[in-house]
Design a protein around this motif. Structure first.
Motif, short mmCIF file in Angstrom:
data_model
loop_
_atom_site.label_atom_id
_atom_site.label_comp_id
_atom_site.label_asym_id
_atom_site.label_seq_id
_atom_site.Cartn_x
_atom_site.Cartn_y
_atom_site.Cartn_z
N ASP A 1 -6.90 -17.53 15.14
CA ASP A 1 -6.33 -16.51 14.71
C ASP A 1 -6.15 -16.37 13.66
O ASP A 1 -6.30 -15.27 13.01
CB ASP A 1 -4.85 -16.49 15.77
N PHE A 2 -5.63 -17.54 12.92
CA PHE A 2 -5.12 -17.47 11.36
C PHE A 2 -6.57 -17.17 10.51
O PHE A 2 -6.34 -16.44 9.86
CB PHE A 2 -4.72 -18.50 10.95
N VAL A 3 -7.50 -17.72 10.91
CA VAL A 3 -8.75 -17.65 10.22
C VAL A 3 -9.41 -16.34 10.25
O VAL A 3 -10.08 -15.86 9.31
CB VAL A 3 -9.83 -18.80 10.55
N ASN A 4 -9.32 -15.58 11.43
CA ASN A 4 -9.87 -14.37 11.86
C ASN A 4 -9.29 -13.30 10.83
O ASN A 4 -9.94 -12.28 10.36
CB ASN A 4 -9.32 -13.93 13.20
N LYS A 5 -7.99 -13.51 10.29
CA LYS A 5 -7.18 -12.86 9.50
C LYS A 5 -7.31 -13.27 8.03
O LYS A 5 -7.08 -12.51 6.92
CB LYS A 5 -5.81 -12.68 9.82
N ASN A 6 -7.67 -14.46 7.67
CA ASN A 6 -7.81 -15.33 6.43
C ASN A 6 -9.46 -15.66 6.18
O ASN A 6 -9.36 -16.73 5.86
CB ASN A 6 -6.93 -16.15 6.21
N LEU B 1 -10.43 -17.27 2.52
CA LEU B 1 -10.04 -18.51 2.59
C LEU B 1 -10.61 -19.85 3.19
O LEU B 1 -10.96 -20.92 2.50
CB LEU B 1 -8.45 -18.50 2.68
N TYR B 2 -10.81 -19.57 4.30
CA TYR B 2 -11.56 -20.65 5.28
C TYR B 2 -12.89 -21.04 4.91
O TYR B 2 -13.17 -22.02 4.66
CB TYR B 2 -11.38 -19.95 6.75
N GLU C 1 -12.80 -23.06 1.71
CA GLU C 1 -12.71 -24.54 1.86
C GLU C 1 -13.90 -25.10 2.56
O GLU C 1 -14.17 -26.36 2.12
CB GLU C 1 -11.62 -24.41 2.87
N VAL C 2 -14.50 -24.54 3.32
CA VAL C 2 -15.67 -25.14 3.94
C VAL C 2 -16.80 -25.39 2.88
O VAL C 2 -17.37 -26.30 2.83
CB VAL C 2 -16.41 -24.14 5.22
N ASN C 3 -16.99 -24.36 2.13
CA ASN C 3 -17.81 -24.38 1.08
C ASN C 3 -17.62 -25.40 0.23
O ASN C 3 -18.60 -26.07 -0.51
CB ASN C 3 -18.21 -23.17 0.57
N SER C 4 -16.39 -25.78 -0.12
CA SER C 4 -16.01 -26.81 -1.03
C SER C 4 -16.42 -28.13 -0.45
O SER C 4 -16.73 -29.01 -1.46
CB SER C 4 -14.52 -26.71 -1.44
N VAL C 5 -16.49 -28.43 0.68
CA VAL C 5 -16.72 -29.35 1.46
C VAL C 5 -18.43 -29.54 1.66
O VAL C 5 -18.96 -30.55 0.99
CB VAL C 5 -16.35 -29.56 2.75
N LEU C 6 -18.97 -28.37 1.79
CA LEU C 6 -20.48 -28.54 1.74
C LEU C 6 -21.09 -28.74 0.56
O LEU C 6 -22.09 -29.48 0.29
CB LEU C 6 -20.86 -27.36 2.49
#
Length: 277
Positions: A179-184, A187-188, A191-196
């Protein structure tokens, strides 16, 4: 062709069944290989699902004996799923100490910190326990939690360099985070791309893990299909795994997902060739 599973857990940790039972099932299904990746023992903490320290050498010896016993029938590989910095060894230490007996490592984030009672805060335990940790450590702040999760993942990749990154977005099993990610979303995704980006830079393999789908904890894979575009853009090496905890789970959805990933244009590697290098 999907050749076989390299992310699996037996009764050495939180799985069900002996290693030989998994091998026999893999042979019946005509798999070319099987890799075992038991949760490595923890250094200082207790866990219901990590291997016990006293079984560490027994596990390595048994899997290596099975390599010999099934030579010419199926390729058997010995690995560990790591939880740096809580593991008995880091990925790099394990490689240096057991180079001839351990074939690969999977680096995963299962723990996000230590609670006041001294227990590790689990990512993939019950949602109730997970949210109690969010409250205790981050005062209920889900943004800080997500950022810390991916920070821990970046640290594992940079400091320990596992061969495979395990279940990238497993933290999304919790509805409150979805639910948080659907609104943000941005940001998410940042963060994912920083790992990839690190995976692409270091050549670390990312698994597409089917366990979330067949256990119904998430109606998707790890990572979710919506993230596959980034795997493709960065040309990250990919392997499809089941993260099985029972022999019958060994290839759940793997052939189908492998084909889907191929059609999507992902960089599917020959994991058998990689492990034999």
């Amino acid at each position: 062709m999907w050749a076989g599973n390299v992310h699996g857990h037996t009764d050495y940790c939180d799985g069900k069944g002996k290693p030989v039972e998994y091998i026999e099932f893999a042979i019946r299904k005509k798999h070319l290989l099987i890799g075992f990746s038991s949760h490595i023992p923890l250094m200082n903490h207790k866990s219901n699902w990590n291997m016990k320290k006293e079984n560490f050498y027994r596990y390595i010896n048994e899997i290596n004996d099975l390599k010999v016993n099934f030579k010419g029938v199926i390729d058997v590989f010995c690995g560990f799923e790591m939880d740096d910095p809580y593991s008995l060894y880091t990925c790099s230490e394990l490689r240096n100490l057991y180079e001839d007996m351990v074939d690969y490592t999977i680096g995963s984030v299962h723990y996000l910190g230590v609670l006041k009672n001294g227990e590790l805060w689990e990512v993939d335990g019950s949602t109730e326990m997970f949210l109690s940790g969010v409250q205790e450590i981050f005062d209920g702040d889900l943004q800080k939690t997500i950022m810390h999760y991916f920070k821990r993942m970046r640290e594992i990749l940079l400091e320990s360099r596992p061969d495979i990154l395990g279940h990238l977005d497993k933290i999304m099993i919790h509805q409150s985070l979805r639910d948080f990610v659907n609104k943000n979303e941005q940001l998410y995704l940042d963060e994912v791309n920083s790992v990839l980006d690190i995976c692409a830079q270091l050549g670390i393999i990312v698994e597409i893990n089917t366990r979330g789908l067949y256990t119904k904890r998430l109606n998707n894979f790890y990572p979710a299909r919506t993230l596959w575009q980034f795997l493709k853009q960065k040309n990250i090496p990919i392997v499809v795994t089941s993260d099985c905890h029972h022999p019958e789970e060994l290839d759940n959805y793997c052939t189908e997902v492998h084909q889907e990933a191929k059609l999507f244009g992902l960089n599917l590697i020959d994991i058998q060739e990689f492990l034999q290098m």
